[in-house]
Design an enzyme around this catalytic site. Structure first.
Site, PDB file in Angstrom:
ATOM      1  CE  LYS A  48      -2.496  -2.665  -0.655  1.00  0.00           C
ATOM      2  NZ  LYS A  48      -3.019  -2.716  -2.035  1.00  0.00           N
ATOM      3  N   GLY A  50       2.138   2.260  -3.107  1.00  0.00           N
ATOM      4  CA  GLY A  50       2.189   2.682  -4.510  1.00  0.00           C
ATOM      5  C   GLY A  50       2.902   1.668  -5.396  1.00  0.00           C
ATOM      6  CB  THR A  51       3.355  -2.009  -5.012  1.00  0.00           C
ATOM      7  OG1 THR A  51       3.410  -1.824  -3.610  1.00  0.00           O
ATOM      8  CG2 THR A  51       4.338  -3.060  -5.460  1.00  0.00           C
ATOM      9  CB  THR A  52      -0.483  -0.824  -8.323  1.00  0.00           C
ATOM     10  OG1 THR A  52      -0.809  -1.628  -7.190  1.00  0.00           O
ATOM     11  CG2 THR A  52      -1.236  -1.303  -9.531  1.00  0.00           C
ATOM     12  CD1 TRP A  53       1.803   5.351 -11.072  1.00  0.00           C
ATOM     13  CD2 TRP A  53       2.178   6.417  -9.131  1.00  0.00           C
ATOM     14  NE1 TRP A  53       2.006   6.682 -11.351  1.00  0.00           N
ATOM     15  CE2 TRP A  53       2.225   7.355 -10.192  1.00  0.00           C
ATOM     16  CE3 TRP A  53       2.360   6.862  -7.822  1.00  0.00           C
ATOM     17  CZ2 TRP A  53       2.479   8.713  -9.969  1.00  0.00           C
ATOM     18  CZ3 TRP A  53       2.605   8.207  -7.599  1.00  0.00           C
ATOM     19  CH2 TRP A  53       2.667   9.127  -8.656  1.00  0.00           C
ATOM     20  CG  HIS A 108       5.376  -6.329  -0.259  1.00  0.00           C
ATOM     21  ND1 HIS A 108       5.318  -5.107  -0.880  1.00  0.00           N
ATOM     22  CD2 HIS A 108       4.197  -6.947  -0.549  1.00  0.00           C
ATOM     23  CE1 HIS A 108       4.161  -5.007  -1.531  1.00  0.00           C
ATOM     24  NE2 HIS A 108       3.469  -6.100  -1.349  1.00  0.00           N
ATOM     25  NE  ARG A 130       0.027   6.559   0.018  1.00  0.00           N
ATOM     26  CZ  ARG A 130      -1.153   6.130  -0.401  1.00  0.00           C
ATOM     27  NH1 ARG A 130      -1.396   4.830  -0.464  1.00  0.00           N
ATOM     28  NH2 ARG A 130      -2.086   6.979  -0.756  1.00  0.00           N
ATOM     29  NE  ARG A 262      -8.142   3.735   0.082  1.00  0.00           N
ATOM     30  CZ  ARG A 262      -8.319   4.893   0.714  1.00  0.00           C
ATOM     31  NH1 ARG A 262      -9.517   5.282   1.037  1.00  0.00           N
ATOM     32  NH2 ARG A 262      -7.270   5.644   1.045  1.00  0.00           N
ATOM     33  N   GLY A 264      -5.841   6.980  -4.471  1.00  0.00           N
ATOM     34  CA  GLY A 264      -4.577   7.367  -5.108  1.00  0.00           C
ATOM     35  C   GLY A 264      -4.181   8.808  -4.834  1.00  0.00           C
TER      36      GLY A 264
HETATM   37  P1  A3P Z   1      -5.075   4.498  -1.583  1.00  0.00           P
HETATM   38  O1  A3P Z   1      -5.624   3.343  -0.842  1.00  0.00           O
HETATM   39  O2  A3P Z   1      -4.619   5.608  -0.667  1.00  0.00           O
HETATM   40  O3  A3P Z   1      -5.956   5.006  -2.653  1.00  0.00           O
HETATM   41  P2  A3P Z   1      -0.058  -0.704  -3.631  1.00  0.00           P
HETATM   42  O4  A3P Z   1      -0.006  -0.536  -5.102  1.00  0.00           O
HETATM   43  O5  A3P Z   1       1.291  -0.707  -2.976  1.00  0.00           O
HETATM   44  O6  A3P Z   1      -0.935  -1.815  -3.235  1.00  0.00           O
HETATM   45  O7  A3P Z   1      -0.706   0.649  -3.074  1.00  0.00           O
HETATM   46  C1  A3P Z   1      -2.045   0.948  -3.324  1.00  0.00           C
HETATM   47  C2  A3P Z   1      -2.232   2.443  -3.185  1.00  0.00           C
HETATM   48  O8  A3P Z   1      -1.689   3.104  -4.337  1.00  0.00           O
HETATM   49  C3  A3P Z   1      -3.683   2.804  -3.112  1.00  0.00           C
HETATM   50  O9  A3P Z   1      -3.735   4.002  -2.329  1.00  0.00           O
HETATM   51  C4  A3P Z   1      -3.995   3.048  -4.584  1.00  0.00           C
HETATM   52  O10 A3P Z   1      -5.150   3.802  -4.814  1.00  0.00           O
HETATM   53  C5  A3P Z   1      -2.742   3.780  -5.019  1.00  0.00           C
HETATM   54  N1  A3P Z   1      -2.509   3.701  -6.471  1.00  0.00           N
HETATM   55  C6  A3P Z   1      -2.748   2.635  -7.283  1.00  0.00           C
HETATM   56  N2  A3P Z   1      -2.427   2.953  -8.542  1.00  0.00           N
HETATM   57  C7  A3P Z   1      -1.998   4.220  -8.543  1.00  0.00           C
HETATM   58  C8  A3P Z   1      -1.549   5.113  -9.586  1.00  0.00           C
HETATM   59  N3  A3P Z   1      -1.503   4.744 -10.853  1.00  0.00           N
HETATM   60  N4  A3P Z   1      -1.182   6.358  -9.213  1.00  0.00           N
HETATM   61  C9  A3P Z   1      -1.234   6.747  -7.925  1.00  0.00           C
HETATM   62  N5  A3P Z   1      -1.664   5.948  -6.907  1.00  0.00           N
HETATM   63  C10 A3P Z   1      -2.040   4.711  -7.213  1.00  0.00           C
END
Ligand code: A3P
Length: 296
Positions: A48, A50-53, A108, A130, A262, A264
């Site tokens: 959580k 910003g891994t996905t980003w 992680h 974060r 969620r 972001g």
């Molecule tokens: P929130 O729950 O605050 O919205 P991870 O990717 O490490 O699981 O983290 C998820 C968090 O990154 C979530 O935060 C998600 O909404 C946010 N996120 C996912 N994709 C993103 C993107 N492309 N740009 C910015 N934030 C992103």
């Protein structure tokens, strides 16, 4: 061993908490068997953060010659970023898109638990962190989404106490971040330390730094046709979260691709934490990070 509100038993291993014996076994297997290459690029985060980003951005950067960011065939349009960049320690089905050289691998794991071959190799490590208040809130929502399906919700207060004590998967937050922070100061050519909050504020320059660090800098010509903006647009929260694959797809049984998106944003903690909770977390953060130079 401690009882975890989400995953049952948690085990402390090398100073950090991991879930279930089976999972611990997987980590030990990676530690013993993974063979790093100097060309590997590791993307390291706490869940959580910003891994996905980060996965989307690095995938788009590294593969930009093969996949034009504007292409309607770009793999990010039909795959969740976790299907394109795999975790070292979790099995996620592969789907045929292979970014073989350099390999992109995410984890992680805390620094202390990285396989020896990673520590000894010349591979690059990008660490994305974060601010702990948003990290906690994001984690709370994630856990509740998954947990609700299984066994009902968990209260914010309970989750908060666990977070403050560091007792949750890959916790404590501060030790995890500090390990990589210190390493990034010692060997900046090997570890790049980024903060989600700063990346949100200035994504363009973070993308350029990322490209320099992993050895594929943005050229003058690429700047001239706004490659940076094209990649940022491709990987933006609004774009990715609205794709069909991320609205309706599943990564694993029980884990929807939509769970990774969620809000972001930076500062959502203000909508969830009481002033007392925020103050408590700030105080712990100040105390734990001390004079390390790492601040949030
Ligand atoms: P929130 O729950 O605050 O919205 P991870 O990717 O490490 O699981 O983290 C998820 C968090 O990154 C979530 O935060 C998600 O909404 C946010 N996120 C996912 N994709 C993103 C993107 N492309 N740009 C910015 N934030 C992103």
């Amino acid at each position: 061993t401690e009882k975890c509100l989400l995953f049952g038993n948690l085990y402390q291993y090398q100073g950090f908490w991991v879930s279930s014996g089976n999972y611990l076994q997987k980590i030990v297997t990676c530690q013993n068997q993974f063979e790093a290459r100097d060309s590997d690029i590791f993307l390291v985060t706490l869940p959580k953060s910003g891994t996905t980003w980060l996965k989307a951005m690095v995938f788009a950067l590294v593969n930009r010659t093969q996949y034009d960011p504007k292409s309607t065939q770009h793999p990010l349009l039909s795959n969740n970023p976790h299907q394109l960049v795999h975790f070292l320690e979790f099995p996620i089905p592969r789907n045929g898109v292979d970014s073989s050289t350099p390999r992109l691998i995410s984890t992680h794991l805390p620094l202390v638990s990285l396989p020896e071959s990673v520590k000894k190799s010349g591979c690059k490590i990008v660490y994305l962190c974060r601010n702990p208040k948003d990290n906690f809130v994001s984690r709370f929502h994630w856990q509740n989404k998954l947990r609700r399906q299984e066994m009902g919700g968990i209260s914010l207060e309970e989750a908060f106490e666990s977070f403050c004590r560091g007792v949750y998967t890959y916790g404590p937050f501060w030790d995890h971040a500090l390990g990589y922070w210190k390493q990034s100061l010692e060997t900046p050519e090997r570890v790049l330390f980024f903060k989600y909050d700063e990346m949100k504020a200035d994504p363009g320059n973070h993308l350029r730094k990322l490209a320099d660090f992993i050895g594929c800098p943005i050229s003058k010509e690429e700047e001239s046709f706004n490659l940076v903006d094209q990649i940022l647009e491709l990987c933006s929260f609004d774009h990715l979260s609205n794709l069909e694959v991320n609205r309706t797809g599943k990564l694993l049984p029980g884990i929807n691709n939509s769970n990774f998106f969620r809000r972001g944003e930076v500062g959502d903690w203000k909508n969830h934490l009481t002033p007392e909770m925020a103050q408590k977390l700030d105080e712990i953060t100040k105390e734990k990070l001390g004079a390390s130079g790492l601040t949030f």
